[in-house]
Design a protein around this motif. Structure first.
Motif, PDB file in Angstrom:
ATOM      1  N   TRP A   1       0.814  -1.228   0.000  1.00  0.00           N
ATOM      2  CA  TRP A   1       0.000   0.000   0.000  1.00  0.00           C
ATOM      3  C   TRP A   1       0.847   1.277   0.000  1.00  0.00           C
ATOM      4  O   TRP A   1       0.323   2.382   0.001  1.00  0.00           O
ATOM      5  N   SER A   2       2.168   1.127  -0.026  1.00  0.00           N
ATOM      6  CA  SER A   2       3.027   2.319  -0.048  1.00  0.00           C
ATOM      7  C   SER A   2       2.807   3.217  -1.275  1.00  0.00           C
ATOM      8  O   SER A   2       2.890   4.443  -1.150  1.00  0.00           O
ATOM      9  N   PRO A   3       2.522   2.649  -2.488  1.00  0.00           N
ATOM     10  CA  PRO A   3       2.266   3.561  -3.622  1.00  0.00           C
ATOM     11  C   PRO A   3       1.078   4.486  -3.385  1.00  0.00           C
ATOM     12  O   PRO A   3       1.083   5.637  -3.837  1.00  0.00           O
ATOM     13  N   PHE A   4       0.067   4.012  -2.672  1.00  0.00           N
ATOM     14  CA  PHE A   4      -1.104   4.851  -2.391  1.00  0.00           C
ATOM     15  C   PHE A   4      -0.752   5.940  -1.375  1.00  0.00           C
ATOM     16  O   PHE A   4      -1.186   7.087  -1.493  1.00  0.00           O
ATOM     17  N   VAL A   5       0.052   5.571  -0.365  1.00  0.00           N
ATOM     18  CA  VAL A   5       0.518   6.567   0.604  1.00  0.00           C
ATOM     19  C   VAL A   5       1.410   7.594  -0.090  1.00  0.00           C
ATOM     20  O   VAL A   5       1.402   8.783   0.241  1.00  0.00           O
ATOM     21  N   ASP A   6       2.176   7.125  -1.072  1.00  0.00           N
ATOM     22  CA  ASP A   6       3.116   7.993  -1.785  1.00  0.00           C
ATOM     23  C   ASP A   6       2.398   8.993  -2.684  1.00  0.00           C
ATOM     24  O   ASP A   6       2.841  10.137  -2.825  1.00  0.00           O
ATOM     25  N   ARG A   7       1.278   8.572  -3.286  1.00  0.00           N
ATOM     26  CA  ARG A   7       0.680   9.386  -4.347  1.00  0.00           C
ATOM     27  C   ARG A   7      -0.695   9.967  -4.028  1.00  0.00           C
ATOM     28  O   ARG A   7      -1.096  10.965  -4.631  1.00  0.00           O
ATOM     29  N   LEU A   8      -1.454   9.332  -3.124  1.00  0.00           N
ATOM     30  CA  LEU A   8      -2.828   9.787  -2.880  1.00  0.00           C
ATOM     31  C   LEU A   8      -2.884  10.911  -1.842  1.00  0.00           C
ATOM     32  O   LEU A   8      -2.115  10.924  -0.887  1.00  0.00           O
ATOM     33  N   SER A   9      -3.827  11.795  -2.028  1.00  0.00           N
ATOM     34  CA  SER A   9      -4.073  12.882  -1.073  1.00  0.00           C
ATOM     35  C   SER A   9      -5.240  12.504  -0.177  1.00  0.00           C
ATOM     36  O   SER A   9      -6.150  11.777  -0.588  1.00  0.00           O
ATOM     37  N   ILE A  10      -5.220  12.989   1.063  1.00  0.00           N
ATOM     38  CA  ILE A  10      -6.320  12.784   2.004  1.00  0.00           C
ATOM     39  C   ILE A  10      -7.180  14.046   1.997  1.00  0.00           C
ATOM     40  O   ILE A  10      -6.661  15.137   2.234  1.00  0.00           O
ATOM     41  N   PRO A  11      -8.480  13.905   1.701  1.00  0.00           N
ATOM     42  CA  PRO A  11      -9.338  15.098   1.645  1.00  0.00           C
ATOM     43  C   PRO A  11      -9.211  15.953   2.906  1.00  0.00           C
ATOM     44  O   PRO A  11      -9.190  15.437   4.021  1.00  0.00           O
ATOM     45  N   LEU A  12      -9.108  17.260   2.706  1.00  0.00           N
ATOM     46  CA  LEU A  12      -8.997  18.280   3.749  1.00  0.00           C
ATOM     47  C   LEU A  12      -7.635  18.249   4.450  1.00  0.00           C
ATOM     48  O   LEU A  12      -6.960  19.273   4.559  1.00  0.00           O
ATOM     49  N   LEU A  13      -7.210  17.074   4.941  1.00  0.00           N
ATOM     50  CA  LEU A  13      -5.951  16.988   5.680  1.00  0.00           C
ATOM     51  C   LEU A  13      -4.752  17.378   4.820  1.00  0.00           C
ATOM     52  O   LEU A  13      -3.853  18.088   5.275  1.00  0.00           O
ATOM     53  N   THR A  14      -4.738  16.915   3.557  1.00  0.00           N
ATOM     54  CA  THR A  14      -3.594  17.215   2.693  1.00  0.00           C
ATOM     55  C   THR A  14      -3.508  18.703   2.390  1.00  0.00           C
ATOM     56  O   THR A  14      -2.418  19.282   2.360  1.00  0.00           O
ATOM     57  N   GLN A  15      -4.664  19.332   2.165  1.00  0.00           N
ATOM     58  CA  GLN A  15      -4.660  20.783   1.924  1.00  0.00           C
ATOM     59  C   GLN A  15      -4.172  21.544   3.147  1.00  0.00           C
ATOM     60  O   GLN A  15      -3.553  22.604   3.035  1.00  0.00           O
ATOM     61  N   TRP A  16      -4.429  21.015   4.324  1.00  0.00           N
ATOM     62  CA  TRP A  16      -4.067  21.683   5.576  1.00  0.00           C
ATOM     63  C   TRP A  16      -2.604  21.439   5.947  1.00  0.00           C
ATOM     64  O   TRP A  16      -1.861  22.392   6.248  1.00  0.00           O
ATOM     65  N   LEU A  17      -2.159  20.199   5.887  1.00  0.00           N
ATOM     66  CA  LEU A  17      -0.830  19.852   6.384  1.00  0.00           C
ATOM     67  C   LEU A  17       0.183  19.489   5.291  1.00  0.00           C
ATOM     68  O   LEU A  17       1.386  19.492   5.554  1.00  0.00           O
ATOM     69  N   GLY A  18      -0.278  19.172   4.098  1.00  0.00           N
ATOM     70  CA  GLY A  18       0.624  18.689   3.062  1.00  0.00           C
ATOM     71  C   GLY A  18       0.533  17.173   2.964  1.00  0.00           C
ATOM     72  O   GLY A  18      -0.004  16.497   3.842  1.00  0.00           O
TER      73      GLY A  18
END
Length: 456
Positions: free
Chosen positions: A77-94
């Motif tokens: 599952w590392s490719p998903f952690v590497d490439r996918l964004s988490i809604p709201l959290l990614t915009q807030w923290l990166g």
């Protein structure tokens, strides 16, 4: 005169090697290392102590250790952690910090779940909570490894690996000796008490606040716009080619993303290292085999030898902490001055030697002085070996695919050793502790030969 000048130059070199630990980016890795090191023993050796005291058989404890195989399969599952964004959290923290926070919160909740469970009454529920801890912790490892590689150039990597390992080993002392000490002090007698272990695991959950605070304090690693743009162009080219072959747009987009996220990191490694790639992968897959196989039975060994939780915790707390700091710090300094392969060899050799001393203790019987020596050697050798290993696989990683490639390497480090370790309880039941520790040392000898071969 020439000798004095050489000595001054040497002293300045060592001083410069030590000053690198004062950098903020290095200090951040110390606290993230603590966050990464805390959960693993809670589903590994500390858990085996709890299970053994609760009356669970050695064979079952050995099989129970397969929960930690989550760390060996994290590349899936590392490719998903590497490439996918988490809604709201990614915009807030990166991208990196959002995955860090999510995994840390999951670890806290799962540890609390273990604290509220009873292995004597519902072993299945207990196992599920431990499994969630392991998978969430493995996800956190994926992110921290990528964060470290992306946060600084190569000249900082050895120091950052050493700082990470220092925090990691201190957390392991906390989750090992600390958890045992809390359980021992909370017990009214040496008999098994669920409330004592529950309190211990509640305290471990609170300790995860260190990682959560660090996630908010740390700076999100800067991404290379040119490399990101190049990857996007490659993905678009693959997508266009697939659509031209009459593949539906959604399917073409997903396959193109899968190619960049999953296939490209693996093909990149083999393209860069060619015929040496297989030898490198064999070394990665076997480097920690002696340490991991022995580690499963260490705490059950202490219980069966008659050591109390308090004795093991006290020795680990004093000498373990000191030797952890010495081992990880020394490993980082040595890596700045000598070749990575040389320090890899040193660390692997010390691990083999430590396992042989465990065999001596098993033969002699309960001896607090010998136990102190073993725990000291175990921590210093693990500090040197793991710091060298982290630096080694960091150098093998292409920063374009940092999370996926590093997850692959670190997963391979655990997959075969963890599988073999699952049978450790059966082996001890059949042949005894002395033969087990000797065997765990002997299986580390081929690793030394492989390091010498790759060094040439």
């Amino acid at each position: 005169m020439h000798t004095e000048t050489t000595l001054e130059t040497e002293q300045k070199g060592w001083l410069a090697s030590c000053k690198i630990y004062l950098q903020k980016r290095v200090a951040i890795l110390f606290f993230l290392g603590f966050s990464a090191g805390l959960p693993i023993l809670l589903v590994f050796s500390t858990l085996s102590f709890w299970l053994r005291e609760a009356g669970v058989s050695r064979a079952s404890i050995g099989f129970f250790s397969w929960i930690a195989l989550a760390y060996a399969f994290k590349w899936i599952w590392s490719p998903f952690v590497d490439r996918l964004s988490i809604p709201l959290l990614t915009q807030w923290l990166g991208r990196r910090r959002s995955w860090l926070l999510l995994s840390q919160l999951a670890i806290v909740l799962a540890i609390v779940g273990m604290a509220l469970s009873d292995p004597q009454q519902n072993l299945a529920l207990f196992a599920v909570c431990a499994l969630v801890v392991a998978y969430s912790s493995a996800t956190q490892d994926i992110v921290i490894d990528a964060f470290r590689i992306e946060s600084a150039p190569e000249r900082f990597q050895a120091a950052m690996a050493a700082a990470y390992m220092t925090g990691y080993r201190l957390a392991m002392i906390m989750a090992g000796a600390g958890a045992l000490a809390i359980a021992a002090l909370s017990s009214e007698s040496e008999a098994y008490q669920l409330s004592a272990w529950s309190l211990s695991y509640f305290v471990m959950a609170v300790c995860m606040i260190v990682g959560i605070v660090t996630t908010f304090v740390a700076d999100e690693p800067e991404q290379n716009p040119e490399k990101q743009h190049a990857l996007e162009q490659r993905q678009q080219a693959i997508e266009a080619k697939l659509q031209a072959s009459q593949l539906p747009g959604i399917a073409a987009r997903f396959i193109a993303w899968l190619n960049i996220a999953v296939i490209a990191p693996f093909t990149d490694f083999f393209n860069r290292y060619g015929k040496h790639a297989l030898l490198i992968l064999i070394l990665i897959g076997s480097y920690r085999i002696s340490d991991i196989v022995m580690g499963i039975m260490a705490n059950p060994f202490y219980v069966d030898m008659g050591y109390t939780k308090g004795e093991v915790a006290a020795i680990s707390k004093v000498f373990g902490v000191i030797m952890t700091l010495v081992g990880a710090g020394l490993g980082g300094i040595l890596l700045n001055r000598y070749s990575t392969y040389s320090i890899l060899f040193l660390g692997a050799f010390l691990v083999v030697l430590t396992n042989l001393i465990f065999a001596v203790l098993a033969f002699v019987g309960k001896d607090l002085t010998l136990l102190t020596l073993i725990i000291s050697m175990d921590n210093i050798s693990a500090g040197i070996a793991t710091t060298a290993f982290i630096t080694y696989i960091s150098k093998l990683t292409n920063i374009e695919f940092s999370a996926t490639q590093y997850a692959l390497f670190s997963s391979m480090m655990l997959l075969f050793p963890k599988f073999i370790a699952g049978f450790s309880g059966v082996y001890v039941d059949s042949f005894g502790y002395v033969n087990f520790f000797i065997a765990s040392a002997l299986i580390g000898l081929p690793v030394l030969a492989l390091i010498m071969l790759l060094k040439k």
